[in-house]
Write an enzyme that holds these catalytic residues in place. Structure first.
Site, short mmCIF file in Angstrom:
data_model
loop_
_atom_site.label_atom_id
_atom_site.label_comp_id
_atom_site.label_asym_id
_atom_site.label_seq_id
_atom_site.Cartn_x
_atom_site.Cartn_y
_atom_site.Cartn_z
N PHE A 35 0.84 -1.19 0.00
CA PHE A 35 0.00 0.00 0.00
C PHE A 35 0.88 1.25 0.00
CE2 PHE A 35 -2.74 3.08 2.40
CZ PHE A 35 -3.67 3.26 1.39
N ASP B 146 6.42 -3.32 8.79
CA ASP B 146 5.06 -2.93 8.40
C ASP B 146 4.20 -4.18 8.52
OD1 ASP B 146 2.68 -2.27 7.15
OD2 ASP B 146 3.63 -1.00 5.63
N HIS C 155 -0.87 -5.96 7.72
CA HIS C 155 -1.64 -7.15 7.34
C HIS C 155 -1.44 -8.32 8.31
CE1 HIS C 155 -1.71 -6.15 2.71
NE2 HIS C 155 -2.31 -5.24 3.45
N GLN D 274 -7.64 -0.34 10.24
CA GLN D 274 -8.60 0.10 9.22
C GLN D 274 -9.64 -1.01 9.00
OE1 GLN D 274 -8.37 -1.35 5.91
NE2 GLN D 274 -9.93 -0.06 4.95
N LYS E 103 -8.98 -4.70 7.97
CA LYS E 103 -7.89 -5.43 8.61
C LYS E 103 -8.42 -6.55 9.53
CE LYS E 103 -4.67 -3.01 6.66
NZ LYS E 103 -5.46 -2.11 5.83
N ARG F 233 3.98 16.21 24.01
CA ARG F 233 4.01 16.18 25.47
C ARG F 233 4.89 15.02 25.96
NH1 ARG F 233 -1.76 17.04 24.46
NH2 ARG F 233 -2.28 19.19 25.01
N TYR G 139 0.41 21.61 29.05
CA TYR G 139 0.79 22.59 28.03
C TYR G 139 2.30 22.74 27.88
CZ TYR G 139 -4.08 23.81 27.45
OH TYR G 139 -5.42 23.76 27.16
N ARG H 71 -4.07 10.88 18.73
CA ARG H 71 -4.64 9.96 19.70
C ARG H 71 -5.92 9.31 19.17
NH1 ARG H 71 -3.83 14.79 22.69
NH2 ARG H 71 -6.07 15.12 22.63
#
Length: 411
Positions: free
Chosen positions: A102, A173, A176, A199, A202, A231, A238, A248
């Site tokens: 991909f 990777d 899959h 996704q 999957k 962070r 902050y 996230r």
């Protein structure tokens, strides 16, 4: 009295389908609905609101993979980018990738201002060919991204040996490869980091989402920071120490993934068993060659079941026409990628939007013959949800192919 001759009719021409089963995906039940509903009812939907579900899933998935750490993020493309950044690549560095995968495997390299270097695949596995990697290494090479394509393990011993000798990072990777193994180790846990996608197609899904696993505490802390707007743990909300962004996932995604993870092992065993059985069946059909590799050393999770197709054994029927007939017979299938990644317009036109890609980089001259054949004429994919069927279904898949062969060769 003249004997009547029965003429077989393909489903595409109005005959009865060979495969009568359907293969729903995703698989869920009321427990999944209830788990998500409880999060909705709590009113604490976002990750900063209450990170218990997210942290719990990260621990569960790391334990499943056999790693110390896991960092969730919005998708599998971002998980690759987090891993690349944390591994310390710098603008202009080269990263070795396969061309049969991909787009994200290579486009994330561009996103970190690095140069994808395409190395061809092994014809037996469609995975990165270790024998071709070393010739592609230069003094600018900093990482290798082996893709466990379709859930079939790369030759990780060979790849890790090359990486150690050349001081390169390895980012698996494993988009899959949920639940797949290489010599008893879960894929994603062998390199410096392992990237997964959640996704919708999957083997483990929450619709969207991603995760990176690692045993390296320094990598973990950097990826966790980059995922969370730079962070750092133990500092104020902050305070921002690194050039990250908000990648996230939500509480609802995390609790759904925890639910789905409970099914993954059984589903992986079923896919692996069905895939091996289907390979036995298809190996007896002239013109078909299932992908192999060293099957005794691995557990294949069959995100895709792939075989190579030879039109000559099917009366010259093109692969596209064969797949159309196979789909009509009830087998969820595809021809896969139309061309290798380096032929995508973004590479051919050098539309990189990056400042560090040398002018000398020219993808119009790249040619990987095994990948070209896979895209142009060989590869046929059967989708992962179909591999959750029964052995009877696998027999029906094989019979559908034999039926097509009989009709097109005998008339």
């Amino acid at each position: 009295m003249e004997k009547q001759v029965f003429k077989e009719i393909l489903a595409i021409d109005g005959g009865e389908k060979t495969v009568q089963s359907t293969f729903p995906w995703p698989i869920y039940d009321e427990s999944d609905v209830q788990a998500v509903a409880e999060v909705v009812g709590s009113g604490k939907w976002g990750n900063p609101d209450c990170s218990d579900y997210v942290a719990a899933f990260e621990r569960e998935f790391a334990a499943y993979c056999g790693t110390k750490y896991a960092v969730t993020c919005v998708n599998g493309s971002v998980s690759l980018r987090l891993a690349l950044m944390a591994c310390g690549v710098r603008p202009g560095d080269e990263v070795i990738v396969p061309p049969y995968t991909f787009i994200a495997t290579a486009s994330t390299v561009l996103e970190v201002n690095c140069v994808p270097v395409f190395v061809d695949i092994d014809p037996a596995t469609y995975n990165l060919d270790p024998n071709a990697i070393e010739a592609a290494i230069t003094d600018r090479t900093k990482a290798i991204i082996p893709v466990h394509f379709a859930g079939l393990a790369c030759d990780m011993d060979a790849i890790m040996d090359i990486a150690r000798r050349h001081n390169l990072r390895v980012i698996e990777d494993a988009a899959h490869a949920h639940g797949a193994e290489y010599k008893g180790r879960k894929l994603g846990s062998i390199g410096d980091a392992g990237s997964f996608s959640f996704q919708s197609s999957k083997n483990l899904t929450s619709g969207e989402g991603g995760i990176v696993v690692t045993n390296d505490e320094k990598l973990y802390r950097m990826m966790a920071s980059l995922r969370n707007v730079g962070r750092m743990e133990g500092h104020q909300w902050y305070d921002h120490f690194n050039p990250g962004c908000n990648y996230r996932i939500t509480q609802m995604q995390a609790v759904l993934l925890s639910q789905q993870l409970q099914r993954l092992e059984d589903q992986t065993v079923l896919r692996n068993n069905n895939g091996r059985y289907l390979s036995e069946l298809l190996s007896g059909i002239d013109g078909l060659s299932p992908l192999s590799g060293r099957m005794e050393e691995i557990r294949h999770c069959y995100h895709l079941y792939i075989f190579k197709y030879d039109a000559a054994a099917f009366g010259g029927l093109s692969r596209q026409e064969f797949v159309a007939r196979l789909a009509a017979e009830g087998v969820p299938c595809s021809t896969g990628y139309p061309h290798p990644l380096y032929k995508q317009p973004v590479f051919q036109n050098k539309n990189f939007m990056c400042y560090a890609i040398p002018d000398s980089v020219d993808y119009t001259t790249v040619f990987c013959p095994v990948s070209e054949r896979a895209c142009r004429e060989e590869a046929v994919w059967i989708f992962q949800h179909a591999m959750l069927g029964s052995q009877d279904d696998m027999q029906a898949f094989a019979e559908a192919i034999r039926k097509i062969q009989r009709v097109v060769t005998q008339g």
